[in-house]
Design a protein around this motif. Structure first.
Motif, PDB file in Angstrom:
ATOM      1  N   ILE A  92       0.834  -1.201   0.000  1.00  0.00           N
ATOM      2  CA  ILE A  92       0.000   0.000   0.000  1.00  0.00           C
ATOM      3  C   ILE A  92       0.871   1.255   0.000  1.00  0.00           C
ATOM      4  N   LEU A  93       0.565   2.160  -0.921  1.00  0.00           N
ATOM      5  CA  LEU A  93       1.171   3.492  -0.930  1.00  0.00           C
ATOM      6  C   LEU A  93       0.034   4.499  -1.058  1.00  0.00           C
ATOM      7  N   VAL A  94      -0.281   5.166   0.050  1.00  0.00           N
ATOM      8  CA  VAL A  94      -1.352   6.154   0.063  1.00  0.00           C
ATOM      9  C   VAL A  94      -0.994   7.215   1.100  1.00  0.00           C
ATOM     10  N   GLY A  95      -1.497   8.426   0.879  1.00  0.00           N
ATOM     11  CA  GLY A  95      -1.267   9.467   1.869  1.00  0.00           C
ATOM     12  C   GLY A  95      -0.922  10.819   1.289  1.00  0.00           C
ATOM     13  N   VAL A  96      -0.322  10.845   0.096  1.00  0.00           N
ATOM     14  CA  VAL A  96       0.061  12.145  -0.457  1.00  0.00           C
ATOM     15  C   VAL A  96      -1.167  12.987  -0.792  1.00  0.00           C
ATOM     16  N   ASN A  97      -2.272  12.355  -1.145  1.00  0.00           N
ATOM     17  CA  ASN A  97      -3.508  13.099  -1.416  1.00  0.00           C
ATOM     18  C   ASN A  97      -4.239  13.478  -0.134  1.00  0.00           C
ATOM     19  N   ASP A  98      -3.813  12.933   0.993  1.00  0.00           N
ATOM     20  CA  ASP A  98      -4.401  13.272   2.283  1.00  0.00           C
ATOM     21  C   ASP A  98      -3.718  14.485   2.913  1.00  0.00           C
ATOM     22  N   MET A  99      -2.746  15.066   2.230  1.00  0.00           N
ATOM     23  CA  MET A  99      -2.058  16.237   2.770  1.00  0.00           C
ATOM     24  C   MET A  99      -2.517  17.503   2.059  1.00  0.00           C
ATOM     25  N   GLY A 100      -1.931  18.646   2.450  1.00  0.00           N
ATOM     26  CA  GLY A 100      -2.167  19.993   1.950  1.00  0.00           C
ATOM     27  C   GLY A 100      -3.079  20.198   0.770  1.00  0.00           C
ATOM     28  N   TRP A 101      -2.639  19.826  -0.430  1.00  0.00           N
ATOM     29  CA  TRP A 101      -3.377  20.182  -1.649  1.00  0.00           C
ATOM     30  C   TRP A 101      -4.702  19.462  -1.800  1.00  0.00           C
ATOM     31  N   HIS A 102      -4.887  18.325  -1.132  1.00  0.00           N
ATOM     32  CA  HIS A 102      -6.101  17.534  -1.323  1.00  0.00           C
ATOM     33  C   HIS A 102      -6.873  17.314  -0.023  1.00  0.00           C
ATOM     34  N   THR A 103      -6.529  18.027   1.047  1.00  0.00           N
ATOM     35  CA  THR A 103      -7.063  17.620   2.341  1.00  0.00           C
ATOM     36  C   THR A 103      -8.448  18.144   2.674  1.00  0.00           C
ATOM     37  N   LEU A 104      -9.033  18.989   1.853  1.00  0.00           N
ATOM     38  CA  LEU A 104     -10.357  19.489   2.179  1.00  0.00           C
ATOM     39  C   LEU A 104     -11.429  18.469   1.813  1.00  0.00           C
ATOM     40  N   ASP A 105     -12.288  18.159   2.774  1.00  0.00           N
ATOM     41  CA  ASP A 105     -13.390  17.238   2.513  1.00  0.00           C
ATOM     42  C   ASP A 105     -14.624  18.060   2.104  1.00  0.00           C
ATOM     43  N   PRO A 106     -15.770  17.416   1.829  1.00  0.00           N
ATOM     44  CA  PRO A 106     -16.939  18.178   1.381  1.00  0.00           C
ATOM     45  C   PRO A 106     -17.380  19.280   2.349  1.00  0.00           C
ATOM     46  N   GLU A 107     -17.044  19.127   3.625  1.00  0.00           N
ATOM     47  CA  GLU A 107     -17.402  20.152   4.604  1.00  0.00           C
ATOM     48  C   GLU A 107     -16.350  21.245   4.697  1.00  0.00           C
ATOM     49  N   GLY A 108     -15.288  21.153   3.903  1.00  0.00           N
ATOM     50  CA  GLY A 108     -14.275  22.190   3.878  1.00  0.00           C
ATOM     51  C   GLY A 108     -13.253  22.112   4.990  1.00  0.00           C
ATOM     52  N   ARG A 109     -13.143  20.979   5.674  1.00  0.00           N
ATOM     53  CA  ARG A 109     -12.171  20.859   6.752  1.00  0.00           C
ATOM     54  C   ARG A 109     -10.968  20.035   6.304  1.00  0.00           C
ATOM     55  N   VAL A 110      -9.843  20.241   6.962  1.00  0.00           N
ATOM     56  CA  VAL A 110      -8.641  19.473   6.675  1.00  0.00           C
ATOM     57  C   VAL A 110      -8.734  18.119   7.362  1.00  0.00           C
ATOM     58  N   ILE A 111      -8.315  17.068   6.679  1.00  0.00           N
ATOM     59  CA  ILE A 111      -8.354  15.723   7.255  1.00  0.00           C
ATOM     60  C   ILE A 111      -7.320  15.639   8.376  1.00  0.00           C
ATOM     61  N   PRO A 112      -7.730  15.426   9.609  1.00  0.00           N
ATOM     62  CA  PRO A 112      -6.758  15.329  10.700  1.00  0.00           C
ATOM     63  C   PRO A 112      -6.026  13.994  10.663  1.00  0.00           C
ATOM     64  N   VAL A 113      -4.829  13.973  11.253  1.00  0.00           N
ATOM     65  CA  VAL A 113      -4.026  12.762  11.224  1.00  0.00           C
ATOM     66  C   VAL A 113      -4.740  11.606  11.919  1.00  0.00           C
ATOM     67  N   GLU A 114      -5.522  11.904  12.951  1.00  0.00           N
ATOM     68  CA  GLU A 114      -6.233  10.837  13.668  1.00  0.00           C
ATOM     69  C   GLU A 114      -7.230  10.129  12.754  1.00  0.00           C
ATOM     70  N   GLU A 115      -7.899  10.904  11.904  1.00  0.00           N
ATOM     71  CA  GLU A 115      -8.855  10.314  10.962  1.00  0.00           C
ATOM     72  C   GLU A 115      -8.126   9.510   9.890  1.00  0.00           C
ATOM     73  N   PHE A 116      -7.021  10.045   9.413  1.00  0.00           N
ATOM     74  CA  PHE A 116      -6.192   9.335   8.435  1.00  0.00           C
ATOM     75  C   PHE A 116      -5.742   7.995   9.000  1.00  0.00           C
ATOM     76  N   GLN A 117      -5.233   8.008  10.218  1.00  0.00           N
ATOM     77  CA  GLN A 117      -4.707   6.786  10.815  1.00  0.00           C
ATOM     78  C   GLN A 117      -5.817   5.773  11.089  1.00  0.00           C
TER      79      GLN A 117
END
Length: 220
Positions: free
Chosen positions: A84-109
């Motif tokens: 598995i290689l995932v995570g680069v889209n979960d940072m800065g440029w792609h981190t806004l979800d439909p509600e406009g918030r940044v994906i926190p690391v806890e949710e990512f993990q």
């Protein structure tokens, strides 16, 4: 301990565009990046141990995008090894979800953990590849986004904890960890980072070769 690939082993590569690498345009479905290089090098070294290589990477995907397709694209294939290689889209440029918030690391993990749990329960061997970001200078285009060095500093600040989360998950699940971010940082210290990834995110042929070589050191 390295992972032993026996004759008939099924290996599944999955993740985002770095793994996808135009797989749907390729004759064997492996794309044109590091999965293809791994399969080719393994076949050269071990013609007596044929392996089934699969690729379900999808460009632009985050951890939360992998979840709804995980059963059909990964679990149903009953792979012996999942990389598995995932995570680069979960940072800065792609981190806004439909509600406009940044994906926190806890949710990512937590989401990543939900991907790993059924594989571990099935006894699947795991290889986790760190997401990575190379220190490119000046303004570059990353996908459809033009960014400068200040934006990339923000990306790095966001990505760092998520890289650490992948390391922690590798320890929790006894997975092999491919420390790609560390590897590329070391390579970029002696060679221009653009040699490995022109936009800092998507590897060049040399970058894919580096990933493949590091991956193959984790198996026997």
């Amino acid at each position: 301990m390295t992972i032993t690939l026996r004759p008939g082993t099924t290996v599944m590569f999955t993740g985002d565009s770095i793994t996808d690498c135009r797989r749907l345009d390729s004759e064997d479905g492996l794309g044109f990046g590091y999965p293809l290089r791994i399969a080719g090098e393994w076949g050269l070294r071990h013609p007596d141990r044929p392996v089934i290589w699969l690729n379900s990477g999808t460009g632009g995907h985050k951890v939360r995008d992998l979840e709804p397709r995980w059963q059909a694209d990964v679990l149903d294939a009953r792979p012996d090894v999942v990389s598995i290689l995932v995570g680069v889209n979960d940072m800065g440029w792609h981190t806004l979800d439909p509600e406009g918030r940044v994906i926190p690391v806890e949710e990512f993990q937590a989401g990543y953990d939900r991907l790993l749990a059924p594989l571990a329960e099935a006894g699947t061997e795991l290889i986790l590849i760190e997401p990575f970001l190379l220190p490119i200078h000046g303004v570059v285009e990353a996908g459809d986004v033009r960014v400068g060095e200040e934006e990339r500093k923000e990306w790095r600040a966001d990505l760092g904890p998520k890289i650490q989360a992948v390391r922690e998950l590798a320890g929790t699940y006894g997975a092999q960890l491919l420390a790609a971010d560390r590897m590329f940082a070391e390579l970029a210290a002696t060679t221009a980072p653009e040699h490995w990834a022109e936009d800092g995110v998507h590897p060049t042929p040399a970058g894919h070769a580096a990933l493949a070589a590091a991956w193959l050191r984790l198996v026997e």
